[in-house]
Design a protein around this motif. Structure first.
Motif, PDB file in Angstrom:
ATOM      1  N   ASP A   1      -8.422 -13.819   7.191  1.00  0.00           N
ATOM      2  CA  ASP A   1      -7.356 -13.554   6.218  1.00  0.00           C
ATOM      3  C   ASP A   1      -7.526 -12.194   5.554  1.00  0.00           C
ATOM      4  OD1 ASP A   1      -5.968 -15.842   6.718  1.00  0.00           O
ATOM      5  OD2 ASP A   1      -6.492 -16.848   4.850  1.00  0.00           O
ATOM      6  N   ILE A   2      -8.761 -11.845   5.233  1.00  0.00           N
ATOM      7  CA  ILE A   2      -9.000 -10.537   4.616  1.00  0.00           C
ATOM      8  C   ILE A   2      -8.597  -9.432   5.572  1.00  0.00           C
ATOM      9  CG2 ILE A   2     -10.802  -8.930   3.874  1.00  0.00           C
ATOM     10  CD1 ILE A   2     -12.193 -11.298   2.542  1.00  0.00           C
ATOM     11  N   THR A   3      -9.011  -9.543   6.831  1.00  0.00           N
ATOM     12  CA  THR A   3      -8.671  -8.518   7.826  1.00  0.00           C
ATOM     13  C   THR A   3      -7.162  -8.373   7.964  1.00  0.00           C
ATOM     14  OG1 THR A   3     -10.742  -8.854   9.015  1.00  0.00           O
ATOM     15  CG2 THR A   3      -8.928  -7.837  10.248  1.00  0.00           C
ATOM     16  N   GLU A   4      -6.456  -9.496   8.047  1.00  0.00           N
ATOM     17  CA  GLU A   4      -4.998  -9.451   8.182  1.00  0.00           C
ATOM     18  C   GLU A   4      -4.354  -8.838   6.935  1.00  0.00           C
ATOM     19  OE1 GLU A   4      -1.274  -9.531   9.680  1.00  0.00           O
ATOM     20  OE2 GLU A   4      -3.139  -9.833  10.770  1.00  0.00           O
ATOM     21  N   SER A   5      -4.823  -9.225   5.764  1.00  0.00           N
ATOM     22  CA  SER A   5      -4.269  -8.678   4.520  1.00  0.00           C
ATOM     23  C   SER A   5      -4.523  -7.175   4.410  1.00  0.00           C
ATOM     24  CB  SER A   5      -4.865  -9.400   3.308  1.00  0.00           C
ATOM     25  OG  SER A   5      -4.475 -10.755   3.294  1.00  0.00           O
ATOM     26  N   VAL A   6      -5.708  -6.743   4.790  1.00  0.00           N
ATOM     27  CA  VAL A   6      -6.030  -5.314   4.759  1.00  0.00           C
ATOM     28  C   VAL A   6      -5.096  -4.553   5.696  1.00  0.00           C
ATOM     29  CG1 VAL A   6      -7.775  -3.608   5.429  1.00  0.00           C
ATOM     30  CG2 VAL A   6      -8.428  -5.571   4.024  1.00  0.00           C
ATOM     31  N   LEU A   7      -4.893  -5.072   6.900  1.00  0.00           N
ATOM     32  CA  LEU A   7      -3.993  -4.407   7.852  1.00  0.00           C
ATOM     33  C   LEU A   7      -2.569  -4.336   7.307  1.00  0.00           C
ATOM     34  CD1 LEU A   7      -5.311  -5.937  11.199  1.00  0.00           C
ATOM     35  CD2 LEU A   7      -5.591  -3.572  10.401  1.00  0.00           C
ATOM     36  N   GLN A   8      -2.102  -5.429   6.701  1.00  0.00           N
ATOM     37  CA  GLN A   8      -0.751  -5.457   6.128  1.00  0.00           C
ATOM     38  C   GLN A   8      -0.627  -4.432   4.997  1.00  0.00           C
ATOM     39  OE1 GLN A   8       2.001  -7.210   6.885  1.00  0.00           O
ATOM     40  NE2 GLN A   8       1.120  -8.353   8.561  1.00  0.00           N
ATOM     41  N   LEU A   9      -1.607  -4.391   4.110  1.00  0.00           N
ATOM     42  CA  LEU A   9      -1.555  -3.447   2.991  1.00  0.00           C
ATOM     43  C   LEU A   9      -1.613  -2.000   3.482  1.00  0.00           C
ATOM     44  CD1 LEU A   9      -3.840  -5.350   0.463  1.00  0.00           C
ATOM     45  CD2 LEU A   9      -1.409  -4.840   0.163  1.00  0.00           C
TER      46      LEU A   9
ATOM     47  N   VAL B   1      -5.562  -0.200  -4.356  1.00  0.00           N
ATOM     48  CA  VAL B   1      -5.755  -1.635  -4.178  1.00  0.00           C
ATOM     49  C   VAL B   1      -6.534  -2.190  -5.364  1.00  0.00           C
ATOM     50  CG1 VAL B   1      -6.736  -3.456  -2.701  1.00  0.00           C
ATOM     51  CG2 VAL B   1      -5.923  -1.343  -1.679  1.00  0.00           C
ATOM     52  N   ILE B   2      -6.124  -3.356  -5.810  1.00  0.00           N
ATOM     53  CA  ILE B   2      -6.893  -4.113  -6.792  1.00  0.00           C
ATOM     54  C   ILE B   2      -7.284  -5.414  -6.115  1.00  0.00           C
ATOM     55  CG2 ILE B   2      -6.860  -5.265  -9.041  1.00  0.00           C
ATOM     56  CD1 ILE B   2      -4.657  -3.229  -9.843  1.00  0.00           C
ATOM     57  N   VAL B   3      -8.585  -5.689  -6.072  1.00  0.00           N
ATOM     58  CA  VAL B   3      -9.083  -6.922  -5.465  1.00  0.00           C
ATOM     59  C   VAL B   3      -9.562  -7.816  -6.599  1.00  0.00           C
ATOM     60  CG1 VAL B   3     -10.694  -7.957  -3.819  1.00  0.00           C
ATOM     61  CG2 VAL B   3      -9.821  -5.643  -3.414  1.00  0.00           C
ATOM     62  N   ILE B   4      -8.945  -8.978  -6.712  1.00  0.00           N
ATOM     63  CA  ILE B   4      -9.311  -9.928  -7.758  1.00  0.00           C
ATOM     64  C   ILE B   4     -10.082 -11.065  -7.116  1.00  0.00           C
ATOM     65  CG2 ILE B   4      -8.488 -11.430  -9.615  1.00  0.00           C
ATOM     66  CD1 ILE B   4      -5.853  -9.820  -9.537  1.00  0.00           C
TER      67      ILE B   4
ATOM     68  N   ARG C   1     -12.671  -0.235   3.808  1.00  0.00           N
ATOM     69  CA  ARG C   1     -11.549  -0.599   4.672  1.00  0.00           C
ATOM     70  C   ARG C   1     -10.244   0.095   4.268  1.00  0.00           C
ATOM     71  NH1 ARG C   1     -12.008  -6.916   6.319  1.00  0.00           N
ATOM     72  NH2 ARG C   1     -14.271  -7.042   6.479  1.00  0.00           N
ATOM     73  N   PHE C   2     -10.289   0.831   3.183  1.00  0.00           N
ATOM     74  CA  PHE C   2      -9.102   1.513   2.689  1.00  0.00           C
ATOM     75  C   PHE C   2      -9.393   2.995   2.501  1.00  0.00           C
ATOM     76  CE2 PHE C   2      -8.482  -2.848   1.194  1.00  0.00           C
ATOM     77  CZ  PHE C   2      -7.187  -3.097   1.599  1.00  0.00           C
ATOM     78  N   GLU C   3      -8.357   3.809   2.601  1.00  0.00           N
ATOM     79  CA  GLU C   3      -8.479   5.242   2.346  1.00  0.00           C
ATOM     80  C   GLU C   3      -7.898   5.599   0.986  1.00  0.00           C
ATOM     81  OE1 GLU C   3      -6.678   7.150   5.694  1.00  0.00           O
ATOM     82  OE2 GLU C   3      -8.203   6.416   7.071  1.00  0.00           O
ATOM     83  N   VAL C   4      -7.682   4.588   0.161  1.00  0.00           N
ATOM     84  CA  VAL C   4      -7.139   4.770  -1.187  1.00  0.00           C
ATOM     85  C   VAL C   4      -8.123   4.145  -2.177  1.00  0.00           C
ATOM     86  CG1 VAL C   4      -4.732   4.787  -0.397  1.00  0.00           C
ATOM     87  CG2 VAL C   4      -5.799   2.616  -1.048  1.00  0.00           C
ATOM     88  N   PRO C   5      -7.978   4.459  -3.465  1.00  0.00           N
ATOM     89  CA  PRO C   5      -8.888   3.859  -4.449  1.00  0.00           C
ATOM     90  C   PRO C   5      -8.807   2.331  -4.450  1.00  0.00           C
ATOM     91  CG  PRO C   5      -7.661   5.674  -5.419  1.00  0.00           C
ATOM     92  CD  PRO C   5      -7.061   5.429  -4.068  1.00  0.00           C
ATOM     93  N   VAL C   6      -9.966   1.691  -4.625  1.00  0.00           N
ATOM     94  CA  VAL C   6     -10.054   0.233  -4.688  1.00  0.00           C
ATOM     95  C   VAL C   6     -10.728  -0.140  -6.009  1.00  0.00           C
ATOM     96  CG1 VAL C   6     -11.040  -1.853  -3.643  1.00  0.00           C
ATOM     97  CG2 VAL C   6     -10.231   0.020  -2.181  1.00  0.00           C
TER      98      VAL C   6
END
Length: 165
Positions: free
Chosen positions: A107-115, A123-126, A140-145
Protein backbone atom coordinates in the motif's frame (compact mmCIF):
# COMPACT_ATOMS: atom_id res chain seq x y z
CA UNK A 1 -27.62 27.15 -11.57
CA UNK A 2 -23.85 27.34 -11.08
CA UNK A 3 -22.12 30.68 -10.76
CA UNK A 4 -20.47 31.91 -13.94
CA UNK A 5 -16.73 31.36 -14.03
CA UNK A 6 -14.99 34.73 -14.33
CA UNK A 7 -11.93 34.54 -16.57
CA UNK A 8 -8.88 36.73 -16.81
CA UNK A 9 -10.28 38.03 -20.12
CA UNK A 10 -13.41 39.18 -18.29
CA UNK A 11 -11.26 41.07 -15.79
CA UNK A 12 -9.17 42.66 -18.56
CA UNK A 13 -12.29 43.77 -20.46
CA UNK A 14 -13.97 45.18 -17.35
CA UNK A 15 -10.79 47.02 -16.32
CA UNK A 16 -10.18 48.35 -19.83
CA UNK A 17 -6.71 46.85 -20.10
CA UNK A 18 -5.08 44.19 -22.26
CA UNK A 19 -5.07 40.55 -21.21
CA UNK A 20 -1.30 40.78 -20.74
CA UNK A 21 -1.61 43.83 -18.46
CA UNK A 22 -4.32 42.14 -16.38
CA UNK A 23 -2.14 39.06 -15.98
CA UNK A 24 0.89 41.10 -14.97
CA UNK A 25 -1.16 43.15 -12.53
CA UNK A 26 -2.63 40.14 -10.77
CA UNK A 27 0.60 38.15 -10.72
CA UNK A 28 2.79 41.04 -9.61
CA UNK A 29 5.16 40.67 -12.54
CA UNK A 30 6.78 43.17 -14.89
CA UNK A 31 6.68 46.91 -14.59
CA UNK A 32 3.23 48.42 -14.53
CA UNK A 33 2.07 51.39 -12.55
CA UNK A 34 0.78 50.93 -9.02
CA UNK A 35 -2.46 52.64 -10.06
CA UNK A 36 -3.05 50.16 -12.91
CA UNK A 37 -2.17 47.22 -10.67
CA UNK A 38 -4.65 48.43 -8.03
CA UNK A 39 -7.37 49.15 -10.60
CA UNK A 40 -7.09 45.63 -12.04
CA UNK A 41 -7.03 44.06 -8.56
CA UNK A 42 -10.15 45.96 -7.47
CA UNK A 43 -11.91 44.99 -10.71
CA UNK A 44 -10.97 41.34 -10.23
CA UNK A 45 -12.24 41.39 -6.63
CA UNK A 46 -15.51 43.06 -7.67
CA UNK A 47 -16.11 40.40 -10.34
CA UNK A 48 -15.18 37.55 -8.02
CA UNK A 49 -12.24 36.42 -10.15
CA UNK A 50 -10.18 33.45 -8.96
CA UNK A 51 -6.99 32.29 -10.64
CA UNK A 52 -7.25 29.08 -12.64
CA UNK A 53 -5.28 26.75 -10.37
CA UNK A 54 -4.62 24.27 -13.17
CA UNK A 55 -3.23 26.93 -15.52
CA UNK A 56 -1.11 28.36 -12.71
CA UNK A 57 0.31 24.96 -11.87
CA UNK A 58 1.33 24.39 -15.50
CA UNK A 59 2.90 27.85 -15.75
CA UNK A 60 4.79 27.48 -12.49
CA UNK A 61 5.68 23.84 -12.91
CA UNK A 62 4.16 23.11 -9.49
CA UNK A 63 0.93 21.34 -8.63
CA UNK A 64 0.03 23.51 -5.64
CA UNK A 65 -0.86 20.22 -3.97
CA UNK A 66 0.49 18.66 -0.80
CA UNK A 67 0.07 14.92 -0.40
CA UNK A 68 -0.95 13.49 2.95
CA UNK A 69 -0.27 9.83 3.57
CA UNK A 70 -1.83 8.34 6.67
CA UNK A 71 -3.08 5.15 8.20
CA UNK A 72 -6.48 5.39 9.82
CA UNK A 73 -7.45 8.99 9.11
CA UNK A 74 -10.25 8.49 11.64
CA UNK A 75 -7.66 8.33 14.45
CA UNK A 76 -8.28 11.34 16.77
CA UNK A 77 -4.71 12.62 16.33
CA UNK A 78 -4.89 12.24 12.54
CA UNK A 79 -8.19 14.13 12.39
CA UNK A 80 -6.70 17.11 14.23
CA UNK A 81 -3.62 17.13 12.00
CA UNK A 82 -5.74 16.77 8.84
CA UNK A 83 -8.09 19.61 9.84
CA UNK A 84 -5.15 21.89 10.62
CA UNK A 85 -3.32 20.96 7.41
CA UNK A 86 -6.42 21.60 5.31
CA UNK A 87 -7.10 24.96 6.94
CA UNK A 88 -3.52 26.23 6.77
CA UNK A 89 -2.78 25.04 3.25
CA UNK A 90 -6.18 26.16 1.97
CA UNK A 91 -5.43 29.67 3.20
CA UNK A 92 -2.30 29.56 1.04
CA UNK A 93 -4.19 28.28 -2.03
CA UNK A 94 -2.66 24.82 -1.72
CA UNK A 95 -4.73 21.69 -2.25
CA UNK A 96 -4.53 18.62 -0.03
CA UNK A 97 -4.55 15.14 -1.53
CA UNK A 98 -5.23 12.47 1.10
CA UNK A 99 -4.22 8.83 0.85
CA UNK A 100 -5.51 6.76 3.77
CA UNK A 101 -3.74 3.45 3.35
CA UNK A 102 -2.62 0.54 5.43
CA UNK A 103 1.03 1.00 6.24
CA UNK A 104 2.12 -2.27 4.66
CA UNK A 105 4.78 -2.16 1.97
CA UNK A 106 2.43 -2.81 -0.96
CA UNK A 107 0.00 0.00 0.00
CA UNK A 108 2.82 2.41 0.79
CA UNK A 109 4.50 1.71 -2.54
CA UNK A 110 1.24 2.23 -4.44
CA UNK A 111 0.45 5.44 -2.53
CA UNK A 112 3.94 6.81 -3.14
CA UNK A 113 3.63 6.10 -6.88
CA UNK A 114 0.19 7.77 -6.99
CA UNK A 115 1.43 10.86 -5.13
CA UNK A 116 4.53 11.16 -7.30
CA UNK A 117 2.38 10.85 -10.45
CA UNK A 118 0.34 13.83 -9.23
CA UNK A 119 3.53 15.93 -9.07
CA UNK A 120 2.86 16.97 -5.50
CA UNK A 121 4.92 19.79 -3.97
CA UNK A 122 5.41 18.11 -0.59
CA UNK A 123 4.26 15.23 1.59
CA UNK A 124 3.00 14.94 5.14
CA UNK A 125 3.13 11.42 6.58
CA UNK A 126 0.92 10.91 9.62
CA UNK A 127 1.71 7.81 11.63
CA UNK A 128 -0.25 5.97 14.29
CA UNK A 129 2.15 6.47 17.15
CA UNK A 130 5.72 6.67 18.28
CA UNK A 131 5.96 3.27 19.98
CA UNK A 132 7.30 1.35 17.00
CA UNK A 133 9.92 2.62 14.53
CA UNK A 134 8.75 2.67 10.92
CA UNK A 135 10.84 3.07 7.77
CA UNK A 136 11.42 6.57 6.49
CA UNK A 137 9.69 7.54 3.24
CA UNK A 138 11.88 10.60 2.61
CA UNK A 139 14.09 8.87 0.05
CA UNK A 140 11.03 7.88 -2.01
CA UNK A 141 10.15 11.47 -2.82
CA UNK A 142 11.98 14.35 -4.49
CA UNK A 143 9.96 16.89 -2.49
CA UNK A 144 10.03 17.81 1.21
CA UNK A 145 8.55 15.19 3.55
CA UNK A 146 7.19 16.02 7.00
CA UNK A 147 6.52 13.26 9.52
CA UNK A 148 3.92 13.56 12.28
CA UNK A 149 3.29 11.10 15.08
CA UNK A 150 5.91 8.69 13.76
CA UNK A 151 9.12 7.22 15.05
CA UNK A 152 11.44 6.85 12.09
CA UNK A 153 13.66 3.79 12.04
CA UNK A 154 17.22 4.91 11.42
CA UNK A 155 19.60 2.61 9.58
CA UNK A 156 21.91 0.80 11.95
CA UNK A 157 25.49 2.01 12.28
CA UNK A 158 26.71 -1.33 10.91
CA UNK A 159 24.53 -0.93 7.80
CA UNK A 160 25.79 2.63 7.27
CA UNK A 161 29.43 1.48 7.52
CA UNK A 162 28.82 -1.38 5.09
CA UNK A 163 27.37 0.92 2.42
CA UNK A 164 30.07 3.58 2.81
CA UNK A 165 32.94 1.08 2.38
Amino acid sequence: MADQLITLSDVANAAGVSLSTASKALNGTDRISAATREHVRVTADRLGFRHNALARSFARGRSQTIGVLTHRASNPFSRVVLATVAAELGAKEQAVLLYDARMDEQDITESVLQLRARRIDGVIVIGTGTSFPTPSLTDRFEVPVINAFRCIALPSLAAQRATSS
